[in-house]
Design a protein around this motif. Structure first.
Motif, PDB file in Angstrom:
ATOM      1  N   VAL A  71       0.840  -1.208   0.000  1.00 14.73           N
ATOM      2  CA  VAL A  71       0.000   0.000   0.000  1.00 14.73           C
ATOM      3  C   VAL A  71       0.870   1.251   0.000  1.00 14.73           C
ATOM      4  N   GLY A  72       1.888   1.289   0.866  1.00 15.57           N
ATOM      5  CA  GLY A  72       2.758   2.463   0.939  1.00 15.57           C
ATOM      6  C   GLY A  72       3.512   2.703  -0.358  1.00 15.57           C
ATOM      7  N   THR A  73       4.040   1.626  -0.949  1.00 14.02           N
ATOM      8  CA  THR A  73       4.774   1.751  -2.209  1.00 14.02           C
ATOM      9  C   THR A  73       3.871   2.230  -3.341  1.00 14.02           C
ATOM     10  N   THR A  74       2.686   1.619  -3.451  1.00 13.91           N
ATOM     11  CA  THR A  74       1.750   2.002  -4.510  1.00 13.91           C
ATOM     12  C   THR A  74       1.387   3.476  -4.420  1.00 13.91           C
ATOM     13  N   THR A  75       1.108   3.949  -3.224  1.00 10.88           N
ATOM     14  CA  THR A  75       0.675   5.336  -3.052  1.00 10.88           C
ATOM     15  C   THR A  75       1.793   6.317  -3.374  1.00 10.88           C
ATOM     16  N   LEU A 152       8.053  -5.027  -5.911  1.00  9.96           N
ATOM     17  CA  LEU A 152       8.166  -4.874  -7.362  1.00  9.96           C
ATOM     18  C   LEU A 152       6.785  -4.857  -8.022  1.00  9.96           C
ATOM     19  N   GLY A 153       5.903  -5.735  -7.567  1.00  5.58           N
ATOM     20  CA  GLY A 153       4.555  -5.764  -8.115  1.00  5.58           C
ATOM     21  C   GLY A 153       3.780  -4.494  -7.809  1.00  5.58           C
ATOM     22  N   ALA A 154       3.946  -3.957  -6.598  1.00  4.15           N
ATOM     23  CA  ALA A 154       3.258  -2.720  -6.214  1.00  4.15           C
ATOM     24  C   ALA A 154       3.744  -1.548  -7.057  1.00  4.15           C
ATOM     25  N   ALA A 155       5.039  -1.520  -7.369  1.00  2.08           N
ATOM     26  CA  ALA A 155       5.580  -0.443  -8.197  1.00  2.08           C
ATOM     27  C   ALA A 155       4.969  -0.469  -9.594  1.00  2.08           C
ATOM     28  N   LEU A 156       4.837  -1.654 -10.162  1.00  2.00           N
ATOM     29  CA  LEU A 156       4.207  -1.771 -11.480  1.00  2.00           C
ATOM     30  C   LEU A 156       2.749  -1.339 -11.426  1.00  2.00           C
ATOM     31  N   ARG A 157       2.027  -1.797 -10.406  1.00  2.00           N
ATOM     32  CA  ARG A 157       0.603  -1.445 -10.275  1.00  2.00           C
ATOM     33  C   ARG A 157       0.432   0.059 -10.132  1.00  2.00           C
ATOM     34  N   ALA A 158       1.353   0.705  -9.428  1.00  2.88           N
ATOM     35  CA  ALA A 158       1.267   2.154  -9.228  1.00  2.88           C
ATOM     36  C   ALA A 158       1.383   2.908 -10.533  1.00  2.88           C
ATOM     37  N   THR A 159       2.099   2.334 -11.490  1.00  7.81           N
ATOM     38  CA  THR A 159       2.280   2.989 -12.787  1.00  7.81           C
ATOM     39  C   THR A 159       1.290   2.486 -13.826  1.00  7.81           C
ATOM     40  N   GLY A 160       0.296   1.716 -13.382  1.00  5.98           N
ATOM     41  CA  GLY A 160      -0.755   1.259 -14.276  1.00  5.98           C
ATOM     42  C   GLY A 160      -0.408   0.027 -15.083  1.00  5.98           C
ATOM     43  N   ILE A 161       0.750  -0.593 -14.814  1.00  9.88           N
ATOM     44  CA  ILE A 161       1.177  -1.786 -15.551  1.00  9.88           C
ATOM     45  C   ILE A 161       0.813  -3.016 -14.730  1.00  9.88           C
ATOM     46  N   ILE A 162      -0.025  -3.880 -15.268  1.00 11.21           N
ATOM     47  CA  ILE A 162      -0.521  -5.014 -14.497  1.00 11.21           C
ATOM     48  C   ILE A 162      -0.216  -6.361 -15.145  1.00 11.21           C
ATOM     49  N   GLY A 383      -5.266   5.367  -1.892  1.00  8.31           N
ATOM     50  CA  GLY A 383      -4.821   6.139  -3.043  1.00  8.31           C
ATOM     51  C   GLY A 383      -4.532   7.586  -2.698  1.00  8.31           C
ATOM     52  N   ILE A 384      -5.341   8.150  -1.807  1.00  7.65           N
ATOM     53  CA  ILE A 384      -5.125   9.531  -1.371  1.00  7.65           C
ATOM     54  C   ILE A 384      -3.891   9.636  -0.476  1.00  7.65           C
ATOM     55  N   GLY A 385      -3.640   8.566   0.284  1.00  6.23           N
ATOM     56  CA  GLY A 385      -2.468   8.560   1.152  1.00  6.23           C
ATOM     57  C   GLY A 385      -2.766   8.764   2.615  1.00  6.23           C
ATOM     58  N   ASN A 386      -4.037   8.602   3.012  1.00  2.00           N
ATOM     59  CA  ASN A 386      -4.418   8.715   4.427  1.00  2.00           C
ATOM     60  C   ASN A 386      -5.154   7.443   4.814  1.00  2.00           C
ATOM     61  N   THR A 387      -4.442   6.500   5.439  1.00  2.28           N
ATOM     62  CA  THR A 387      -5.027   5.197   5.748  1.00  2.28           C
ATOM     63  C   THR A 387      -5.495   5.077   7.203  1.00  2.28           C
ATOM     64  N   TRP A 388      -5.430   6.166   7.937  1.00  2.00           N
ATOM     65  CA  TRP A 388      -5.872   6.106   9.335  1.00  2.00           C
ATOM     66  C   TRP A 388      -7.391   6.026   9.493  1.00  2.00           C
ATOM     67  N   PRO A 389      -8.182   6.781   8.723  1.00  2.00           N
ATOM     68  CA  PRO A 389      -9.639   6.700   8.899  1.00  2.00           C
ATOM     69  C   PRO A 389     -10.210   5.286   8.748  1.00  2.00           C
ATOM     70  N   PRO A 390      -9.849   4.517   7.690  1.00  2.00           N
ATOM     71  CA  PRO A 390     -10.404   3.160   7.612  1.00  2.00           C
ATOM     72  C   PRO A 390      -9.919   2.247   8.730  1.00  2.00           C
ATOM     73  N   LEU A 391      -8.696   2.484   9.241  1.00  2.88           N
ATOM     74  CA  LEU A 391      -8.222   1.689  10.379  1.00  2.88           C
ATOM     75  C   LEU A 391      -9.066   1.979  11.605  1.00  2.88           C
ATOM     76  N   ILE A 392      -9.368   3.250  11.827  1.00  4.58           N
ATOM     77  CA  ILE A 392     -10.194   3.629  12.988  1.00  4.58           C
ATOM     78  C   ILE A 392     -11.586   3.013  12.886  1.00  4.58           C
ATOM     79  N   SER A 393     -12.182   3.070  11.698  1.00  6.81           N
ATOM     80  CA  SER A 393     -13.523   2.493  11.542  1.00  6.81           C
ATOM     81  C   SER A 393     -13.485   0.974  11.683  1.00  6.81           C
ATOM     82  N   SER A 394     -12.401   0.323  11.207  1.00  7.82           N
ATOM     83  CA  SER A 394     -12.268  -1.128  11.361  1.00  7.82           C
ATOM     84  C   SER A 394     -12.127  -1.520  12.821  1.00  7.82           C
TER      85      SER A 394
END
Length: 463
Positions: A71-75, A152-162, A383-394
């Motif tokens: 998640v961190g790499t992709t973002t 490596l897979g996250a880096a490709l996904r971040a650039t739209g290559i799947i 994607g926005i880069g703020n993963t705290w809200p969903p953690l709090i709700s979970s």
């Protein structure tokens, strides 16, 4: 030669469906591998099955850690790609690779020397402990190789290559399926290694996958490259990856806590109830493959458009993903309501197991649409880069479920279906909380006064 796929242009729905289709194939093949591996090991006896099963705890730890890195790499990379900052994207890529190797080494140093103690502590008898320790000799190194593979897979996904990442993963899984029986039973020139052979097959297949990924980056993918000059650890970039990734990994870990709580509560109903829940949960996970594939595709699309300061396209990505996942979830809900018991019957002929599992699927399917909302909104936050809200709700959802569930389980009139209804209510709460938090996030973060906020049309480069 491949370059990045610019997802700040063209139809966001087309980008989502393109990535999700390949992600779904990858997940389906991975599920096939797990079933095949279980089949071959199952022929060695119950001790072998138990020994391999003990690795599940370590696997959950690795899944949480790799989720954090992914998640961190992709973002970080998708934000840089979206704002057309290739040098920063490449720096983030190289730092994520070094970080993944550091985490892999730390995991290995913490787990490998303690494999005997770990096996003895969790095994029911000495033969199982011996087999487990033997299995971990190769399985722990294979888990370590997962870290760079994920980065490596996250880096490709971040650039739209799947396509390349999915193709290599599928090849790796197929190699594992082929090598496992050869090394387990000693076919032809291969040694007979038993459970250790299953672990070695996993190690070899993932090693080949890593090598192929490196070759692809070196020969075919020119947007991101390995730069030795950028391998010196830069803690600021590591923190930018971990700041986003740690809450996502923790959110994944909470799912494991939920499963443990459920198993503990329903234990009083016997093995049939636990088996019914276990089969029902796995059937549900298989059903969710296309929805999870769409959700995984949301983060890089949102990330590039957020980095490119295209607020309206971020919103469009969310709305499009919600429409797709809701449509799928409606169909899955209808299937579960009409044929819940039939799905369980595929895996068990025991009437009580079928009854428990069918009831679970019928009740839990009432929150399928809400779960789609949770998956999708969490990916938008990533994607926005703020993963705290969903953690709090979970975390809040887990508390709202676990505490009342433990209390009502002590009542003399307690019935297992009360747990499922309580789970439905808690998921509905989480979905509502995520939507409110996401609305607030959009109002705060999607304000780019110096950038265009309307949809930009055009054609995207092919992957």
């Amino acid at each position: 030669m491949s370059t990045m796929k610019d997802m700040t242009e063209g139809s966001v729905t087309r980008h989502l469906l393109h990535m999700a289709s390949f992600m779904a194939v990858s997940m389906a093949v991975q599920t096939l591998y797990l079933l095949a591996d279980l089949y071959w090991v199952g022929t060695l006896g119950k001790e072998a099955i138990a020994a391999v099963g003990l690795s599940g705890n370590l696997m959950m730890v690795v899944l949480a850690l790799t989720q954090m890195l992914s998640v961190g790499t992709t973002t970080v990379i998708s934000h840089a790609a979206g704002r057309k900052d290739q040098p920063h994207a490449e720096l983030g890529f190289n730092q994520s690779v070094i970080l993944s190797l550091a985490v892999a080494l730390l995991f290995g140093l913490c787990s490998f020397p303690l494999r005997h103690q770990y096996s003895l502590a969790l095994s029911a008898d000495a033969p199982t402990a011996t087999l487990a320790a033997t299995y971990l000799v190769w399985f722990i190194p294979s888990l370590m190789l997962q870290f760079p593979m994920v980065a490596l897979g996250a880096a490709l996904r971040a650039t739209g290559i799947i396509k390349p990442a999915v193709g290599i993963q599928i090849l790796s899984v197929l190699l594992n399926i082929i090598f496992a029986p050869l090394l387990i039973f000693g076919v032809g020139p291969f040694p007979k290694m038993g459970v250790s052979g299953a672990a070695l097959a996993t190690f070899v297949s993932i090693l080949i996958g890593n090598v192929l990924m490196i070759v692809y980056f070196e020969r075919s993918f020119k947007y991101l490259g390995f730069r030795v000059s950028q391998w010196r650890p830069q803690l600021k970039i590591w923190w930018s990856i971990l700041r986003i990734g740690i809450p996502a990994g923790a959110e994944f870990a909470l799912m494991a806590v939920y499963i443990v709580v459920v198993y503990a509560i329903i234990r009083r109903f016997g093995a049939a109830a636990q088996a019914g829940f276990g089969i029902g949960a796995r059937v549900m996970q298989a059903m969710f493959l296309p929805v999870v594939a769409v959700a995984f595709s949301v983060a890089p699309v949102v990330g590039q458009n957020f980095g490119g300061r295209r607020a309206e396209r971020v919103r469009q990505t969310f709305y499009s993903a919600i429409l797709i996942t809701t449509g799928i979830m409606v169909l899955l809900t209808i299937l579960s309501q009409l044929a819940g018991g039939m799905f369980i019957r595929w895996f068990s002929s025991d009437a009580s197991v079928i009854a428990f599992g069918g009831e679970y699927l019928q009740i839990i399917s009432l929150n399928f649409i809400a779960m789609g909302i949770v998956f999708t909104s969490s990916s938008v936050f990533q994607g926005i880069g703020n993963t705290w809200p969903p953690l709090i709700s979970s975390a809040t959802r887990l508390l709202l479920f676990a505490l009342p569930a433990v209390v009502i389980s002590t009542r003399p009139d307690f019935h297992i279906k009360q747990v499922w209804y309580l789970s439905v209510v808690s998921i509905l709460f989480q979905a509502g909380a995520n939507l409110l938090l996401l609305r607030r996030e959009f109002q705060k973060r999607l304000v780019f006064p110096d950038a265009g906020m309307t949809t930009v049309t055009g054609s995207a480069a092919p992957a």
